[in-house]
Design a protein around this motif. Sequence first.
Motif, PDB file in Angstrom:
ATOM      1  N   GLY A 157      87.532  -4.707 -40.737  1.00 29.40           N
ATOM      2  CA  GLY A 157      88.357  -3.473 -40.069  1.00 29.40           C
ATOM      3  C   GLY A 157      88.359  -2.348 -41.109  1.00 29.40           C
ATOM      4  O   GLY A 157      88.268  -1.249 -40.790  1.00 29.40           O
ATOM      5  N   ASN A 158      88.394  -2.878 -42.360  1.00 27.56           N
ATOM      6  CA  ASN A 158      88.568  -1.682 -43.078  1.00 27.56           C
ATOM      7  C   ASN A 158      87.120  -1.089 -43.507  1.00 27.56           C
ATOM      8  O   ASN A 158      87.217   0.085 -43.752  1.00 27.56           O
ATOM      9  N   ALA A 159      86.362  -1.818 -43.322  1.00 27.98           N
ATOM     10  CA  ALA A 159      84.641  -1.071 -43.268  1.00 27.98           C
ATOM     11  C   ALA A 159      84.585  -0.111 -42.198  1.00 27.98           C
ATOM     12  O   ALA A 159      84.155   1.057 -42.169  1.00 27.98           O
ATOM     13  N   ILE A 160      85.139  -0.502 -40.803  1.00 27.82           N
ATOM     14  CA  ILE A 160      84.943   0.252 -39.690  1.00 27.82           C
ATOM     15  C   ILE A 160      85.688   1.695 -40.144  1.00 27.82           C
ATOM     16  O   ILE A 160      85.069   2.571 -39.667  1.00 27.82           O
ATOM     17  N   LYS A 161      86.878   1.558 -40.936  1.00 33.42           N
ATOM     18  CA  LYS A 161      87.604   2.626 -40.893  1.00 33.42           C
ATOM     19  C   LYS A 161      86.822   3.631 -42.135  1.00 33.42           C
ATOM     20  O   LYS A 161      87.006   4.845 -42.044  1.00 33.42           O
ATOM     21  N   ALA A 162      86.175   3.066 -43.118  1.00 37.60           N
ATOM     22  CA  ALA A 162      85.521   3.796 -44.032  1.00 37.60           C
ATOM     23  C   ALA A 162      84.240   4.399 -43.614  1.00 37.60           C
ATOM     24  O   ALA A 162      83.832   5.235 -44.220  1.00 37.60           O
ATOM     25  N   CYS A 163      83.596   3.859 -42.593  1.00 39.44           N
ATOM     26  CA  CYS A 163      82.291   4.436 -42.308  1.00 39.44           C
ATOM     27  C   CYS A 163      82.380   5.794 -41.351  1.00 39.44           C
ATOM     28  O   CYS A 163      83.330   5.942 -40.901  1.00 39.44           O
ATOM     29  N   GLU A 165      81.179   7.931 -38.183  1.00 41.02           N
ATOM     30  CA  GLU A 165      80.793   7.524 -36.766  1.00 41.02           C
ATOM     31  C   GLU A 165      79.615   6.971 -36.663  1.00 41.02           C
ATOM     32  O   GLU A 165      79.430   6.289 -35.809  1.00 41.02           O
ATOM     33  N   ASN A 166      78.312   7.309 -37.177  1.00 41.63           N
ATOM     34  CA  ASN A 166      77.266   6.568 -37.217  1.00 41.63           C
ATOM     35  C   ASN A 166      76.668   5.558 -38.436  1.00 41.63           C
ATOM     36  O   ASN A 166      75.839   5.358 -38.613  1.00 41.63           O
ATOM     37  N   GLY A 167      77.979   5.358 -39.145  1.00 42.81           N
ATOM     38  CA  GLY A 167      77.638   4.384 -40.256  1.00 42.81           C
ATOM     39  C   GLY A 167      77.440   2.926 -40.226  1.00 42.81           C
ATOM     40  O   GLY A 167      77.204   2.766 -38.889  1.00 42.81           O
ATOM     41  N   ALA A 168      77.011   2.072 -40.895  1.00 46.17           N
ATOM     42  CA  ALA A 168      76.294   0.985 -40.888  1.00 46.17           C
ATOM     43  C   ALA A 168      77.312  -0.295 -41.536  1.00 46.17           C
ATOM     44  O   ALA A 168      77.834   0.313 -42.559  1.00 46.17           O
ATOM     45  N   ILE A 169      77.688  -1.245 -41.098  1.00 48.14           N
ATOM     46  CA  ILE A 169      78.253  -2.366 -41.598  1.00 48.14           C
ATOM     47  C   ILE A 169      77.553  -3.600 -41.631  1.00 48.14           C
ATOM     48  O   ILE A 169      76.878  -3.768 -40.551  1.00 48.14           O
ATOM     49  N   THR A 170      77.454  -4.320 -42.717  1.00 44.60           N
ATOM     50  CA  THR A 170      76.670  -5.429 -42.867  1.00 44.60           C
ATOM     51  C   THR A 170      77.564  -6.632 -43.302  1.00 44.60           C
ATOM     52  O   THR A 170      78.345  -6.403 -44.157  1.00 44.60           O
ATOM     53  N   VAL A 171      77.366  -7.708 -42.561  1.00 43.83           N
ATOM     54  CA  VAL A 171      78.227  -8.854 -42.909  1.00 43.83           C
ATOM     55  C   VAL A 171      77.085  -9.967 -43.104  1.00 43.83           C
ATOM     56  O   VAL A 171      76.016 -10.219 -42.277  1.00 43.83           O
ATOM     57  N   SER A 172      77.300 -10.670 -44.231  1.00 43.36           N
ATOM     58  CA  SER A 172      76.308 -11.659 -44.715  1.00 43.36           C
ATOM     59  C   SER A 172      77.104 -12.893 -45.300  1.00 43.36           C
ATOM     60  O   SER A 172      78.307 -12.718 -45.928  1.00 43.36           O
ATOM     61  N   VAL A 173      76.345 -14.162 -45.314  1.00 45.73           N
ATOM     62  CA  VAL A 173      76.929 -15.148 -45.721  1.00 45.73           C
ATOM     63  C   VAL A 173      75.595 -15.887 -46.419  1.00 45.73           C
ATOM     64  O   VAL A 173      74.685 -16.154 -46.109  1.00 45.73           O
ATOM     65  N   GLN A 174      75.847 -16.423 -47.655  1.00 39.74           N
ATOM     66  CA  GLN A 174      74.915 -17.353 -48.011  1.00 39.74           C
ATOM     67  C   GLN A 174      75.391 -18.051 -49.324  1.00 39.74           C
ATOM     68  O   GLN A 174      76.668 -18.042 -49.679  1.00 39.74           O
ATOM     69  N   MET A 208      90.465 -12.882 -43.190  1.00 40.32           N
ATOM     70  CA  MET A 208      90.010 -12.486 -44.224  1.00 40.32           C
ATOM     71  C   MET A 208      88.909 -11.536 -43.480  1.00 40.32           C
ATOM     72  O   MET A 208      88.882 -10.250 -44.017  1.00 40.32           O
ATOM     73  N   LEU A 209      88.064 -12.195 -43.058  1.00 37.26           N
ATOM     74  CA  LEU A 209      86.808 -11.472 -42.290  1.00 37.26           C
ATOM     75  C   LEU A 209      87.323 -10.212 -41.381  1.00 37.26           C
ATOM     76  O   LEU A 209      86.883  -9.162 -41.556  1.00 37.26           O
ATOM     77  N   GLY A 210      88.411 -10.474 -40.792  1.00 39.43           N
ATOM     78  CA  GLY A 210      88.859  -9.212 -39.685  1.00 39.43           C
ATOM     79  C   GLY A 210      89.232  -8.271 -40.485  1.00 39.43           C
ATOM     80  O   GLY A 210      89.032  -7.208 -40.110  1.00 39.43           O
ATOM     81  N   ASN A 211      90.250  -8.547 -41.617  1.00 43.33           N
ATOM     82  CA  ASN A 211      90.552  -7.457 -42.206  1.00 43.33           C
ATOM     83  C   ASN A 211      89.629  -6.714 -43.111  1.00 43.33           C
ATOM     84  O   ASN A 211      89.525  -5.236 -43.070  1.00 43.33           O
ATOM     85  N   LEU A 212      88.513  -7.136 -43.714  1.00 41.77           N
ATOM     86  CA  LEU A 212      87.594  -6.786 -44.456  1.00 41.77           C
ATOM     87  C   LEU A 212      86.631  -5.948 -43.566  1.00 41.77           C
ATOM     88  O   LEU A 212      86.127  -4.689 -43.947  1.00 41.77           O
ATOM     89  N   LEU A 216      94.607  -6.083 -48.039  1.00 41.04           N
ATOM     90  CA  LEU A 216      93.855  -6.441 -49.050  1.00 41.04           C
ATOM     91  C   LEU A 216      94.655  -7.537 -50.064  1.00 41.04           C
ATOM     92  O   LEU A 216      94.062  -8.684 -50.388  1.00 41.04           O
ATOM     93  N   PHE A 217      95.856  -7.343 -50.119  1.00 45.15           N
ATOM     94  CA  PHE A 217      96.731  -8.256 -50.911  1.00 45.15           C
ATOM     95  C   PHE A 217      96.846  -9.490 -50.241  1.00 45.15           C
ATOM     96  O   PHE A 217      96.583 -10.791 -50.785  1.00 45.15           O
ATOM     97  N   ILE A 218      96.903  -9.726 -48.837  1.00 47.84           N
ATOM     98  CA  ILE A 218      97.178 -10.881 -48.010  1.00 47.84           C
ATOM     99  C   ILE A 218      95.429 -11.597 -48.258  1.00 47.84           C
ATOM    100  O   ILE A 218      95.428 -12.654 -48.148  1.00 47.84           O
ATOM    101  N   ALA A 219      94.501 -10.820 -47.827  1.00 42.22           N
ATOM    102  CA  ALA A 219      93.098 -11.189 -48.065  1.00 42.22           C
ATOM    103  C   ALA A 219      92.818 -12.268 -49.507  1.00 42.22           C
ATOM    104  O   ALA A 219      92.298 -13.140 -49.459  1.00 42.22           O
ATOM    105  N   LYS A 220      93.375 -11.327 -50.490  1.00 45.51           N
ATOM    106  CA  LYS A 220      93.106 -11.971 -51.751  1.00 45.51           C
ATOM    107  C   LYS A 220      93.995 -13.283 -51.911  1.00 45.51           C
ATOM    108  O   LYS A 220      93.454 -14.352 -52.398  1.00 45.51           O
ATOM    109  N   GLY A 221      95.074 -13.212 -51.638  1.00 43.43           N
ATOM    110  CA  GLY A 221      96.178 -14.567 -51.592  1.00 43.43           C
ATOM    111  C   GLY A 221      95.496 -15.541 -50.572  1.00 43.43           C
ATOM    112  O   GLY A 221      95.294 -16.691 -51.142  1.00 43.43           O
ATOM    113  N   LEU A 222      94.753 -15.527 -49.325  1.00 41.61           N
ATOM    114  CA  LEU A 222      94.032 -16.508 -48.723  1.00 41.61           C
ATOM    115  C   LEU A 222      92.802 -17.056 -49.232  1.00 41.61           C
ATOM    116  O   LEU A 222      92.777 -18.138 -49.411  1.00 41.61           O
TER     117      LEU A 222
END
Length: 103
Positions: free
Chosen positions: A7-13, A15-24, A1-5, A68-74
Amino acid sequence: MLGNLIGNAIKACSENGAITVSVQPAGPDVQFAIADDGHGIDPKHRPHLFDRYWRAPNQGRGGAGLGLFIAKGLVESHGGKIRIDSKPGVGSTFFFTLPGLPA
């Protein structure tokens, strides 16, 4: 799930974009958030994001439309939920929750 999400964020950003991953904690659950400052997702496409084989038109990127279909199912098979918050031109955040461990 994390890998897919992520990966999608990397594709959407850009070249100098930022991605944040958080857990709470989210009550008895654990919430994960993957945010990007990419192009965002058009509101008319959001109802289809988790559909099998669906891909946004004119994205010009590969993929079978299953991630995203697989991520949702998981997520749901583990008793969690997945959702998105997105603004075109600003970016997207995918959230998913999973049940926390018993105390």
